[in-house]
Design a protein around this motif. Sequence first.
Motif, PDB file in Angstrom:
ATOM      1  N   TYR A 201      19.087  -2.659 -40.480  1.00 39.22           N
ATOM      2  CA  TYR A 201      18.485  -1.634 -39.774  1.00 39.22           C
ATOM      3  C   TYR A 201      17.754  -2.598 -38.290  1.00 39.22           C
ATOM      4  O   TYR A 201      17.815  -3.784 -38.383  1.00 39.22           O
ATOM      5  N   TYR A 202      17.818  -2.242 -36.692  1.00 39.97           N
ATOM      6  CA  TYR A 202      17.335  -2.628 -36.038  1.00 39.97           C
ATOM      7  C   TYR A 202      17.176  -1.318 -34.636  1.00 39.97           C
ATOM      8  O   TYR A 202      18.278  -0.603 -34.264  1.00 39.97           O
ATOM      9  N   ILE A 203      15.881  -0.869 -35.023  1.00 38.53           N
ATOM     10  CA  ILE A 203      15.533   0.235 -33.821  1.00 38.53           C
ATOM     11  C   ILE A 203      14.433  -0.176 -33.165  1.00 38.53           C
ATOM     12  O   ILE A 203      13.498  -1.543 -33.189  1.00 38.53           O
ATOM     13  N   GLU A 204      14.554   0.145 -31.461  1.00 44.34           N
ATOM     14  CA  GLU A 204      13.219  -0.549 -30.850  1.00 44.34           C
ATOM     15  C   GLU A 204      13.051   0.993 -30.220  1.00 44.34           C
ATOM     16  O   GLU A 204      13.548   2.298 -30.307  1.00 44.34           O
ATOM     17  N   GLY A 205      11.819   0.797 -29.976  1.00 41.66           N
ATOM     18  CA  GLY A 205      10.378   2.165 -29.119  1.00 41.66           C
ATOM     19  C   GLY A 205       9.356   1.952 -29.733  1.00 41.66           C
ATOM     20  O   GLY A 205       9.029   1.577 -30.604  1.00 41.66           O
ATOM     21  N   THR A 207       7.398   4.431 -31.697  1.00 45.11           N
ATOM     22  CA  THR A 207       7.827   4.908 -32.824  1.00 45.11           C
ATOM     23  C   THR A 207       8.817   4.288 -33.461  1.00 45.11           C
ATOM     24  O   THR A 207      10.343   4.511 -32.562  1.00 45.11           O
ATOM     25  N   GLY A 208       9.449   4.570 -34.938  1.00 44.14           N
ATOM     26  CA  GLY A 208      10.189   4.802 -36.420  1.00 44.14           C
ATOM     27  C   GLY A 208      10.810   3.219 -35.542  1.00 44.14           C
ATOM     28  O   GLY A 208      11.813   2.735 -35.134  1.00 44.14           O
ATOM     29  N   TYR A 222       8.386  -5.174 -37.213  1.00 39.47           N
ATOM     30  CA  TYR A 222       8.204  -3.690 -37.463  1.00 39.47           C
ATOM     31  C   TYR A 222       8.869  -3.483 -38.456  1.00 39.47           C
ATOM     32  O   TYR A 222       9.684  -3.237 -38.485  1.00 39.47           O
ATOM     33  N   TRP A 223       8.675  -2.097 -39.503  1.00 40.34           N
ATOM     34  CA  TRP A 223       9.065  -1.745 -40.048  1.00 40.34           C
ATOM     35  C   TRP A 223       8.137  -0.254 -39.539  1.00 40.34           C
ATOM     36  O   TRP A 223       7.341   0.269 -40.280  1.00 40.34           O
TER      37      TRP A 223
END
Length: 368
Positions: A201-205, A207-208, A222-223
């Motif tokens: 996974y790799y998501i920035e922001g 939330t989430g 972060y998870w």
Amino acid sequence: MTLPLSGMMTAAMINAELGRASNAPFSLNDPAVRALAEKPLGKIMFSDFYGKTNELVVKVTSATQYNTLIKSFFTPDDWASDKAKRLIISGVDFGSMSGEAALAITDAVSGQAGSFGGKLTLEIEAGAFISGNGGKWSPAGSGNGGVALHANFKGKDGNNLQLINKGILRGGGGSGGQGGKGGGGYYVQSTTVREPQAGDYYIEGATGAYMWIQFRTGIDVYWNGVRVFSGLNDGQSVTVNGITYWRAAMHHVAGTTLYYYINRTFQQNQNVYTDGGIGGAGGIGQGFNTIPAAGAAGSAGGTNAGRGGAGGHGGTWGSSGANGVTGINGNNGNGLAGASGGIAGAAIDGIANVDLIESSGQLIGRQG
């Protein structure tokens, strides 16, 4: 009925032996009378009738027979004729090793129309046996004991078989029933779960977020939008509350800060279910050339499951087999009851087609 060997001989006695009324007209020159005296020509006297019989008598004294028809001991003409017939079983054991009766009157194809004419007598002497087969268990179910005497048809004119039993007619014992299946079981197995199952996974922001951020002074992990770890760490993983978060490939660099893909693993307990053991086969019943046997042991079940029950013991002469033993309980279910044993074989099947003239011997098993 055989005429006397000595003493008084009368026309009435000869008429009776010929199946006539005792006061029927009588002549020594009557062809049937001469045939009884075995004097077709020449001089004939009352003394010629001593010991004579109008019956066709067949006596079996040596051979062991299998699945035999009474019909087979007489010629087709004699079988169909109105002449009295007698089969004597002396000192032997008529037996069956299959599902057929040890001794039957005639074959099913002939039927009553092709059955015996006149009077038919079956005489079982003391010391002689007619023995059904022992029931045999199969995967299809328990086997019933076999029939000794199958009186499958009356005579062609509706007359019954005349039975003189001084010996033993015995139906076979039923087989034992199959043992019951053991109860089911389960055990707990710990497995490693990876999220995601493949890739990272790799998501920035705000939330989430899913990412691993490497600073000069430590890391943030972060998870799903939650910062699960913040602090010093020089390795490729960090464990929080039993969950291990793994730094994967680099996503990008911003100044002195490194951003990485992420995944995580953790241990998860799962119940693994197992089957109970199979019940053992039922033992064979007592029958011609067989002795009753104990059933087989059941097979073991899976981990924490119950063993299958043992098969039931085969029945003795004319007795039903024992039911199979109930399977052992597992930690996820109770064992099942064993199957019923096979039913007892009949000493005489078709009793309505039989006149039991004398029974100083034994009938072991059902009569129906």
